[in-house]
Enzyme design. Structure first.
Site, short mmCIF file in Angstrom:
data_model
loop_
_atom_site.label_atom_id
_atom_site.label_comp_id
_atom_site.label_asym_id
_atom_site.label_seq_id
_atom_site.Cartn_x
_atom_site.Cartn_y
_atom_site.Cartn_z
N ASP A 12 0.98 -1.15 0.11
CA ASP A 12 0.00 0.02 0.00
C ASP A 12 0.78 1.21 0.07
OD1 ASP A 12 -2.48 -1.30 0.01
OD2 ASP A 12 -2.85 -0.93 2.11
N LYS B 147 -3.86 2.98 -2.55
CA LYS B 147 -5.24 3.63 -2.75
C LYS B 147 -5.19 5.09 -1.64
CE LYS B 147 -8.89 1.50 -3.07
NZ LYS B 147 -9.31 1.65 -4.59
N MET C 219 -8.88 8.80 8.60
CA MET C 219 -9.14 9.39 7.09
C MET C 219 -10.32 10.23 7.59
SD MET C 219 -9.39 5.73 5.04
CE MET C 219 -10.17 4.83 6.56
#
Length: 279
Positions: A47, A69, A184
């Site tokens: 990642d 991502k 996030m």
């Protein structure tokens, strides 16, 4: 010596996928099983948030494939990443899927594992230290502290479409959880802060943003719920970040051990100083 530590651990077999957590940043926080898997993998699919120092533990001839991502940036589709793991395993390779934090904590590890099950690919889950715990520890903020909180809520600040999830009951969380840890959430902090204050949280409640946690680039912003959105904008800080809301943030003045290594003078327990003794 490290080889002896690996001696009784399982091997990463050909045609198998390991879904591995890399922890919040510091490569020293990798588990022994994660390090062993990296030393054996033919392909490491990693990642965006995996520290490059962790990748240096891979075999010199291992293939490193990027499958990051990041919100708002071009990224591979999750289904394509999952099917790529199947493809690699079916070719007989030893595959290690390396994810920041823990693969089962907002890491899409469950989705990838379900795809492997669907295609009869054997796999192993190797948990990692999630950023919501380890990243905050590197900022000197415990997620629990006796007589401050007996519960903590972990949540994501955006869903797969990039917006604040409708399914989150902000009123219940705001009223019921003394400490809230958010992944996030930086981009939507204005909306989230408003929702929490509408649920009864005080505007002067402490908040901390820990950016690039557990790395050499770690930065910490301490503010309040009412000032959070303006403080983030003024700071110029950007994700990735872990956000924590609650009285435990005040302990950073006493527990910022990284800051102390750099010369910061730590203060006595702020809650004892205020007369709140622990038994």
């Amino acid at each position: 010596m490290i080889e002896n530590a690996f001696a009784h651990l399982p091997a990463l077999e050909p045609g198998t996928v390991w879904l591995v957590g890399a922890g919040p940043g510091d490569p020293g926080l990798l588990t022994l099983l994660a390090a062993k898997g990296l030393s054996e993998a033919d392909v490491v699919v990693h990642d965006a948030l995996v520290n490059e120092e962790c990748l240096k533990l891979a075999r010199p001839d291992a293939i490193l494939e990027y499958a990051g991502k990041r919100g708002g940036k071009p990224s591979a589709k999750q289904r394509d990443i999952s099917l790529r793991l199947v493809e690699l395993a079916r070719s007989g390779r030893r595959v290690l899927r390396l994810k920041g934090g823990d693969p089962f904590v907002f890491g899409r590890g469950g989705e990838e594992a379900l795809t492997l099950v669907e295609h009869n690919v054997p796999f192993r889950i190797v948990p990692g230290i999630t950023a919501g715990i380890g990243g905050l520890a590197y900022a000197g903020i415990p997620v629990t502290h006796r007589d401050i909180n007996h519960a903590v809520t972990f949540l994501t600040g955006h869903d797969s479409s990039g917006i604040v999830p409708d399914a989150i009951n902000w009123d219940a969380i705001g009223r019921g959880s003394p400490v809230i840890v958010m992944y996030m959430a930086m981009k939507h902090i204005a909306q989230i802060s408003s929702s929490l204050m509408a649920a009864g949280r005080k505007a002067d409640e402490p908040v901390a943003f820990v950016c690039n946690a557990a790395t050499s680039g770690q930065q910490v912003l301490e503010t309040t719920l009412g000032e959070a959105a303006a403080a983030v904008e003024a700071s110029g800080l950007e994700p990735p970040a872990i956000v924590v809301v609650g009285e435990v943030v005040r302990l950073r003045s006493s527990l910022d051990w990284l800051g102390a290594l750099g010369g910061r003078r730590l203060q006595p327990d702020p809650f004892r100083q205020s007369g709140k003794e622990t038994a």
